[in-house]
Design a protein around this motif. Structure first.
Motif, mmCIF file in Angstrom:
data_model
loop_
_atom_site.group_PDB
_atom_site.id
_atom_site.type_symbol
_atom_site.label_atom_id
_atom_site.label_comp_id
_atom_site.label_asym_id
_atom_site.label_seq_id
_atom_site.Cartn_x
_atom_site.Cartn_y
_atom_site.Cartn_z
ATOM 1 N N LEU A 1 0.850 -1.188 0.000
ATOM 2 C CA LEU A 1 0.000 0.000 0.000
ATOM 3 C C LEU A 1 0.882 1.233 0.000
ATOM 4 O O LEU A 1 1.760 1.380 0.857
ATOM 5 C CB LEU A 1 -0.913 0.001 1.231
ATOM 6 N N LEU A 2 0.684 2.124 -0.979
ATOM 7 C CA LEU A 2 1.443 3.364 -1.095
ATOM 8 C C LEU A 2 0.482 4.530 -0.909
ATOM 9 O O LEU A 2 -0.552 4.594 -1.574
ATOM 10 C CB LEU A 2 2.106 3.464 -2.475
ATOM 11 N N PHE A 3 0.804 5.439 -0.011
ATOM 12 C CA PHE A 3 -0.096 6.573 0.213
ATOM 13 C C PHE A 3 0.677 7.742 0.809
ATOM 14 O O PHE A 3 1.814 7.602 1.268
ATOM 15 C CB PHE A 3 -1.260 6.168 1.129
ATOM 16 N N LYS A 4 0.028 8.905 0.778
ATOM 17 C CA LYS A 4 0.604 10.110 1.348
ATOM 18 C C LYS A 4 -0.188 10.524 2.583
ATOM 19 O O LYS A 4 -1.398 10.292 2.659
ATOM 20 C CB LYS A 4 0.589 11.258 0.330
ATOM 21 N N SER A 5 0.481 11.159 3.522
ATOM 22 C CA SER A 5 -0.193 11.660 4.723
ATOM 23 C C SER A 5 0.594 12.843 5.281
ATOM 24 O O SER A 5 1.826 12.808 5.330
ATOM 25 C CB SER A 5 -0.301 10.559 5.783
ATOM 26 N N LYS A 6 -0.148 13.885 5.677
ATOM 27 C CA LYS A 6 0.512 15.052 6.264
ATOM 28 C C LYS A 6 1.018 14.745 7.666
ATOM 29 O O LYS A 6 2.043 15.281 8.105
ATOM 30 C CB LYS A 6 -0.453 16.233 6.307
ATOM 31 N N LYS B 1 -3.009 -0.592 13.280
ATOM 32 C CA LYS B 1 -2.801 -1.604 14.308
ATOM 33 C C LYS B 1 -2.428 -2.963 13.719
ATOM 34 O O LYS B 1 -1.786 -3.774 14.384
ATOM 35 C CB LYS B 1 -4.079 -1.754 15.140
ATOM 36 N N GLU B 2 -2.845 -3.198 12.470
ATOM 37 C CA GLU B 2 -2.673 -4.537 11.886
ATOM 38 C C GLU B 2 -1.331 -4.728 11.173
ATOM 39 O O GLU B 2 -1.004 -5.842 10.752
ATOM 40 C CB GLU B 2 -3.797 -4.806 10.875
ATOM 41 N N GLY B 3 -0.564 -3.656 10.998
ATOM 42 C CA GLY B 3 0.701 -3.784 10.295
ATOM 43 C C GLY B 3 1.644 -2.648 10.634
ATOM 44 O O GLY B 3 1.292 -1.719 11.363
ATOM 45 N N VAL B 4 2.864 -2.748 10.100
ATOM 46 C CA VAL B 4 3.895 -1.748 10.371
ATOM 47 C C VAL B 4 4.020 -0.825 9.161
ATOM 48 O O VAL B 4 4.298 -1.274 8.041
ATOM 49 C CB VAL B 4 5.255 -2.414 10.666
ATOM 50 N N ILE B 5 3.818 0.466 9.379
ATOM 51 C CA ILE B 5 3.904 1.453 8.306
ATOM 52 C C ILE B 5 5.339 1.966 8.204
ATOM 53 O O ILE B 5 5.942 2.358 9.211
ATOM 54 C CB ILE B 5 2.938 2.620 8.564
ATOM 55 N N ALA B 6 5.866 1.955 7.002
ATOM 56 C CA ALA B 6 7.226 2.446 6.759
ATOM 57 C C ALA B 6 7.172 3.879 6.240
ATOM 58 O O ALA B 6 6.431 4.180 5.299
ATOM 59 C CB ALA B 6 7.939 1.543 5.757
ATOM 60 N N ASP B 7 7.954 4.746 6.864
ATOM 61 C CA ASP B 7 8.045 6.148 6.455
ATOM 62 C C ASP B 7 9.100 6.279 5.362
ATOM 63 O O ASP B 7 10.286 6.018 5.584
ATOM 64 C CB ASP B 7 8.419 7.004 7.668
ATOM 65 N N LYS B 8 8.683 6.686 4.170
ATOM 66 C CA LYS B 8 9.589 6.798 3.034
ATOM 67 C C LYS B 8 10.046 8.234 2.776
ATOM 68 O O LYS B 8 10.745 8.506 1.808
ATOM 69 C CB LYS B 8 8.919 6.241 1.770
ATOM 70 N N GLY B 9 9.645 9.148 3.651
ATOM 71 C CA GLY B 9 10.068 10.535 3.538
ATOM 72 C C GLY B 9 9.156 11.375 2.680
ATOM 73 O O GLY B 9 8.435 10.865 1.817
ATOM 74 N N ASN B 10 9.155 12.671 2.939
ATOM 75 C CA ASN B 10 8.357 13.644 2.183
ATOM 76 C C ASN B 10 6.869 13.315 2.198
ATOM 77 O O ASN B 10 6.150 13.550 1.220
ATOM 78 C CB ASN B 10 8.849 13.738 0.735
ATOM 79 N N ASN C 1 5.474 10.368 2.268
ATOM 80 C CA ASN C 1 5.152 9.109 1.590
ATOM 81 C C ASN C 1 5.287 7.940 2.558
ATOM 82 O O ASN C 1 6.282 7.848 3.299
ATOM 83 C CB ASN C 1 6.073 8.884 0.394
ATOM 84 N N TYR C 2 4.318 7.027 2.536
ATOM 85 C CA TYR C 2 4.320 5.888 3.449
ATOM 86 C C TYR C 2 3.975 4.608 2.698
ATOM 87 O O TYR C 2 3.313 4.633 1.655
ATOM 88 C CB TYR C 2 3.307 6.112 4.578
ATOM 89 N N GLU C 3 4.437 3.477 3.287
ATOM 90 C CA GLU C 3 4.164 2.164 2.698
ATOM 91 C C GLU C 3 3.737 1.188 3.781
ATOM 92 O O GLU C 3 4.173 1.280 4.939
ATOM 93 C CB GLU C 3 5.401 1.607 1.979
ATOM 94 N N LEU C 4 2.893 0.241 3.370
ATOM 95 C CA LEU C 4 2.435 -0.813 4.272
ATOM 96 C C LEU C 4 2.361 -2.113 3.481
ATOM 97 O O LEU C 4 1.741 -2.156 2.412
ATOM 98 C CB LEU C 4 1.052 -0.472 4.844
ATOM 99 N N VAL C 5 2.990 -3.178 3.989
ATOM 100 C CA VAL C 5 2.952 -4.482 3.322
ATOM 101 C C VAL C 5 1.605 -5.148 3.584
ATOM 102 O O VAL C 5 1.139 -5.222 4.722
ATOM 103 C CB VAL C 5 4.099 -5.391 3.814
ATOM 104 N N ILE C 6 0.979 -5.628 2.507
ATOM 105 C CA ILE C 6 -0.337 -6.274 2.581
ATOM 106 C C ILE C 6 -0.159 -7.773 2.361
ATOM 107 O O ILE C 6 0.282 -8.208 1.293
ATOM 108 C CB ILE C 6 -1.294 -5.709 1.502
#
Length: 714
Positions: free
Chosen positions: A676-681, A687-696, A698-703
């Motif tokens: 999962l690739l998404f942006k967030s301010k 709770k169900e997974g670990v979100i990786a901070d990719k900078g600027n 941008n975030y990722e989550l393994v599904i």
């Protein structure tokens, strides 16, 4: 009696499942010939204008078995057949064969000129299926190991099949299912009855309790104007009635229509009611999309219905005109299919029918670009499905098709329309088809990349590398010969070795989603071409498909959403119940119905009009496979101005569920591993997974497969 029944039921329970089998591609070619030659124009037979191949008339099917116990097999065949056990023929009237224990070879040779030779073999363990091998007596001898004596000559060895699992229902009897639909309204006049079915539809008109002596003419119309025009309606039926006893009458050919005008010309003829048998392909809708915008929801639903109508034995272009299998139209239907039905057989059946047989003597549908779409469709099919077996079997026909293309390059190694070729590109006024066109080279390069991929799968390593080098060479020529720094875009063509001044959208938009441009070139093309109103606009849904895809690939989802509402919404505002072949908002009234110099020449239900299915699934729900068969995939949802959206995207092993609002993302994985690739301010929470901070931001989550996740974000 009960004991005997128990024994029989026990044998049936342990028997393996048989299916009808044939030479791969032969049933498909035979079915396409029958379907495409059903078209009529003003009650006149209207066949396709390209070469049509036929099935092989003599086929040898065989298998090698090693039985622990003897068994008896029953053989059914489409055609006259010869049955052999270990090379010894049995009498031709015999349909059952006793096979002793041990290792044996069974051959069934079938001759049939009327339809593709096919067999159905049922025993306890011996059954006809894809493991059987076939040859059309091309001297490709097969030894007892089941392999050809000349591996380099391997063509189609494993038998073809579909879902014909009943010996009483052979492939030649295949028909699409139907269901009864009543008319919405009828207007009875002195000598005519105008019937409205409420929306565009397709099937067989039915007259209830028809009786009398006289003549009827039935005029069909996608519009009321067409049905009421006795001189210009494109499809009609003439009936000569001599029937004292009232009985129902169903028209022999299926037609496209919303309105039907039944005119009594002579005599006294009556009927009680009018209905229709709606004809449809039995495919299941798996994809879904709904959102906060009611107009987009309606556009999606009408797109689904448009694709449904044009999904028949094959993916066809339009249900009134042409009712044929066109490669460019079909290619877009494949892509829509991956986000709706995910029905592999309709895709492969259409690709096989389009390809036909060797030797290659013309481009597919006679169109240069349609041959390239055919190659590219194989590339996409493998990416979405991971079906290696089809690629391995299909590769030899791909290779001979590419050999034909390579033999027709010009002195610069580029593709240019030669005598007998139709360079189509798009229906656009004043569009030049002269010289070496950049768009064709773009498709040529992608086709060569497809050949490299498929050669590697087919273990043809030398050609895999050769095709890869050819693709790189064409791509290099595209940019060295067509890129214009002053225009910041690819020019449309070269004539006599010189760039023309014209810039069109075609090659430029394909260069974006083919990912052939640098990031700087993409931005330049977006501003100087795609968002530039001085560049000739596109008026067909066919090329709007690619134009909007390119913009979505550039992150312009808000702009594209408004374009969808304006363009497809414009058709809905004019009363469309399915999407059209062409829509130009500058036209007025009945002008919208005309095309090809005919008052009602335009198709009001055209497969390429259903592209919002693909755009909303791929670029809003954001689901894209990154390895064949969704072994890995990404989900990058984009609201594009919506408040919320939710939907399903089918995969080979279940559906990916996606929900997104301005505050929350919910997702359930299917096959493979997703990201999962998404942006967030702000920092998101899951709770169900670990979100990786990719900078600027941008975030990722393994599904993971089968797991659900809820992400809170802003």
């Amino acid at each position: 009696m009960l004991l005997l029944l128990s024994i029989l039921l026990g044998q049936f329970a342990f028997a393996q499942k048989a299916t009808w089998i044939w030479y791969p591609g032969d049933f498909e070619i035979d079915l396409a010939n029958k379907m495409q030659n059903r078209r009529t124009d003003r009650n006149t037979f209207f066949p396709p204008f390209w070469k049509m191949d036929a099935h092989y008339v003599l086929m040898d099917f065989h298998t090698i078995v090693d039985l622990k116990e003897p068994e008896t097999i029953t053989v059914h065949a489409e055609g006259t057949f010869n049955l052999k056990l270990d090379g010894q023929a049995v009498e031709s009237w015999v349909h059952q064969l006793y096979v002793p224990a041990g290792k044996h070879k069974i051959n069934v040779k079938v001759w049939n000129e009327a339809s593709a030779p096919a067999i159905f073999v049922q025993g306890k363990t011996i059954v006809s299926d894809n493991s059987w091998l076939v040859t059309f007596e091309d001297k490709e001898w097969i030894d007892e190991s089941g392999k050809t004596s000349d591996i380099s000559a391997t063509k189609w060895l494993n038998a073809g099949s579909w879902n014909f699992n009943d010996p009483a229902q052979p492939p030649s009897k295949f028909k699409l299912p139907t269901r009864l639909i009543a008319a919405v309204s009828k207007t009875v006049n002195k000598n005519s009855t105008l019937v409205d079915f409420g929306k565009e539809t397709f099937g067989f008109l039915k007259l209830h309790n028809l009786k009398g002596i006289g003549d009827l003419v039935i005029y069909y119309g996608e519009s009321k104007e067409e049905a009421l025009s006795e001189t210009d309606a494109m499809t009609l039926d003439r009936l000569f009635i001599n029937q004292k006893e009232a009985k129902d009458s169903v028209m022999p050919l299926s037609k496209a229509f919303r309105y039907v005008n039944i005119v009594r010309e002579e005599g006294s003829v009556s009927f009680d009611d009018v209905s229709m048998l709606y004809e449809y392909a039995d495919v299941k809708q798996r994809g879904a999309f709904t959102c906060s915008d009611t107009l987009i929801n309606k556009i999606y639903d009408i797109s689904k219905y448009t694709l449904e109508l044009n999904t028949r034995e094959f993916f066809i272009d339009g249900i009134k005109r042409d009712r044929w299998v066109w490669s460019g139209d079909a290619y877009q239907s494949y892509l829509m299919n991956y986000y709706s039905y995910f029905d592999n057989p309709t895709v492969t059946r259409t690709m096989m029918a389009l390809r036909g047989k060797d030797p290659v003597t013309a481009h597919i549908n006679t169109i240069l670009d349609y041959t390239f779409y055919w190659f590219i469709s194989v590339y996409d099919y493998y990416l979405y499905t991971g079906d290696k077996k089809f690629i391995e079997q299909f590769y030899p026909r791909m290779q001979s098709m590419m050999d034909y293309c390579l033999s027709r390059r010009d002195k610069n190694g580029l593709m240019e329309g030669l005598s007998g070729d139709w360079t189509f590109i798009d229906w656009a006024a004043g569009l030049s088809k002269k010289g070496e066109i950049s768009f064709e080279q773009m498709l040529f390069a992608r086709s060569l990349e497809t050949m490299s991929l498929c050669a590697d799968i087919a273990n043809d390593k030398n050609n895999a590398e050769a095709y890869k080098k050819l693709a790189a060479d064409i791509k290099q020529k595209v940019f060295s010969l067509y890129w214009n720094d002053q225009k910041q875009a690819l020019v449309h063509s070269r004539v006599d070795g010189k760039q023309t001044e014209n810039v069109t959208r075609y090659a430029n938009m394909f260069g974006i989603f083919f990912n052939y441009f640098t990031e700087g070139q993409k931005q330049a093309v977006k501003q100087h071409v795609l968002l530039n109103d001085s560049i000739q606009k596109i008026t067909t849904p066919y090329m709007r498909f690619y134009e909007l895809e390119a913009l979505c690939a550039m992150g312009e989802q808000p702009y594209v959403l408004n374009q969808m509402k304006s363009y497809w919404g414009g058709m809905l505002n004019l009363g469309a119940t399915s999407f059209w072949e062409e829509y130009n908002p500058d036209k007025k009234g009945a002008e919208h119905l005309a095309m090809y110099g005919r008052k009602f020449g335009k198709s009001l239900c055209h497969a390429w009009g259903a592209s919002p299915i693909y755009l909303l699934g791929k670029y809003y729900l954001g689901v894209i496979p990154t390895k064949p068969g969704y072994e890995t995939y990404t989900v990058q949802p984009q609201l594009g101005g919506l408040q919320w959206m939710q939907g399903k995207v089918p995969t080979p092993d279940g559906d990916i569920d996606v929900y997104m609002s301005v505050k929350e993302i919910k997702i359930t994985g299917a096959c493979g591993t997703g990201t999962l690739l998404f942006k967030s301010k702000n920092k998101p929470v899951c709770k169900e997974g670990v979100i990786a901070d990719k900078g600027n931001g941008n975030y990722e989550l393994v599904i993971e497969k089968g797991k659900s996740y809820v992400v809170a974000y802003k």
